[in-house]
Design an enzyme around this catalytic site. Structure first.
Site, PDB file in Angstrom:
ATOM      1  N   GLY A 191      45.176  37.367  42.060  1.00 25.60           N
ATOM      2  CA  GLY A 191      45.318  37.951  40.738  1.00 25.60           C
ATOM      3  C   GLY A 191      44.343  37.398  39.727  1.00 25.60           C
ATOM      4  CB  SER A 234      36.089  49.534  49.431  1.00 21.33           C
ATOM      5  OG  SER A 234      34.932  49.288  48.656  1.00 21.33           O
ATOM      6  CG  ASP A 258      33.007  47.182  36.980  1.00 22.63           C
ATOM      7  OD1 ASP A 258      32.797  46.206  36.241  1.00 22.63           O
ATOM      8  OD2 ASP A 258      32.173  47.617  37.787  1.00 22.63           O
TER       9      ASP A 258
END
Length: 314
Positions: free
Chosen positions: A231, A252, A258
């Site tokens: 996290g 992936s 982002d």
């Protein structure tokens, strides 16, 4: 929701394809590529859009590839502030080896900027600043753009908008040295944090200690450090929190950081306190790793994972 402006000086057309095995010296026959607009700020805007929000993306575009990227951004439903970048917009390639699941990421550097173009970009950003909103500077800077560019952006913003910076390398080192007075939010990953700290940060509490030290030194009002599958940690003057999701299968990892920023900023823009926004960011990042290649996240995955991501005080 307060307005959000993302800044991408070094965008890319992201290509992603599969190949059975990566071997040297032979032609590797790839699958039909997935094509997405890429670059830190653009990915943040994409994540915000996917999660039901809106943002404006300042993007430097160059040449015929820049025109293609502009069309991809428009197709994604993102409002754009276009700026003329030098040369051709770069491309990036992610290849997944299906035999092993390993990913190979090839990132081109982008064209070199000169000082007049940097100054022109700052002037264009100045005119696009959302009053009372948030500005996100995310991703790598192109060659030729000085390491103190985040400080230049901060001076342009003044008190008109809050600034979140998520970068790496020399710009991050400049930030960590206190190079941007009154920076609102600084985000980095655990490897970058360990490099700045000069030692491994073995657990969430050690990461929180380092984040709190940056806040205490005035580097930023709020510092976020990602810890991969463990996290993220957030520290500000009020305290420190850790949020992590339930375990997920990693398909992936491209775009997870982002997506974290997009979900985090969107939650802030809707009035959530930072620790609640942290949970949204962690849920977004966890959802992003469930998707293939350069796809970011699915809203239903974020909603499903969010209850497990509640932030806990450290």
């Amino acid at each position: 929701m307060i307005p959000i402006l993302t800044l991408t000086l070094n965008p890319a057309i992201d290509l992603a394809a599969d190949v059975p095995q990566v071997l040297p010296g032979i032609k590797l026959r790839c699958t039909e590529p997935r094509v997405d607009p890429g670059g830190g700020g653009l990915n943040v805007s994409r994540a915000i859009r996917i999660l039901g929000g809106r943002s404006t993306a300042f993007v430097a575009l160059g040449g015929t590839l820049g025109a293609r990227l502009s069309a991809l951004v428009a197709a994604a439903g993102i409002e754009i502030v276009a700026f003329s970048g030098p040369g051709e917009t770069r491309e990036s390639l992610t290849v997944t080896e299906t035999a092993t699941g390993r990913q190979f990421r090839f990132m081109l550097p982008g064209a070199v900027w000169d000082t007049p173009r940097v100054e022109a970009a700052l002037a264009r950003i100045d005119s696009a600043v959302p009053e009372g909103g948030m500005v996100v500077l995310s991703g790598s800077l192109p060659p030729g753009v000085p390491a103190d560019f985040p400080a230049m952006v901060s001076r342009v913003l003044g008190k008109r908008a809050r600034l979140l910076v998520d970068t790496s390398g020399a710009p991050l080192a400049h930030l960590a040295a206190g190079g941007v007075p009154d920076l609102d939010i600084l985000r980095m990953d655990d490897g970058e944090a360990a490099g700045l700290a000069g030692r491994p940060l073995a657990c969430a509490s050690e990461t929180a200690d380092f984040a709190s030290s940056l806040v205490a030194r005035g580097v930023a009002d709020c510092v976020i450090i990602a810890r991969g599958a463990d996290g993220s940690v957030l520290a500000d003057a009020r305290g420190r929190w850790h949020a992590r999701s339930e375990p997920v299968e990693v398909v992936s990892a491209v775009g997870a950081g982002d997506t974290f920023v997009g979900a985090f900023v969107l939650a802030l823009s809707r009035g959530a306190p930072p620790e609640e926004a942290l949970a949204h960011g962690v849920a977004g990042a966890a959802a992003a790793v469930l998707t293939e290649a350069t796809e970011l996240c699915h809203p239903e995955d974020v909603a499903r994972l969010l209850p497990s991501c509640a932030a806990k005080a450290l």
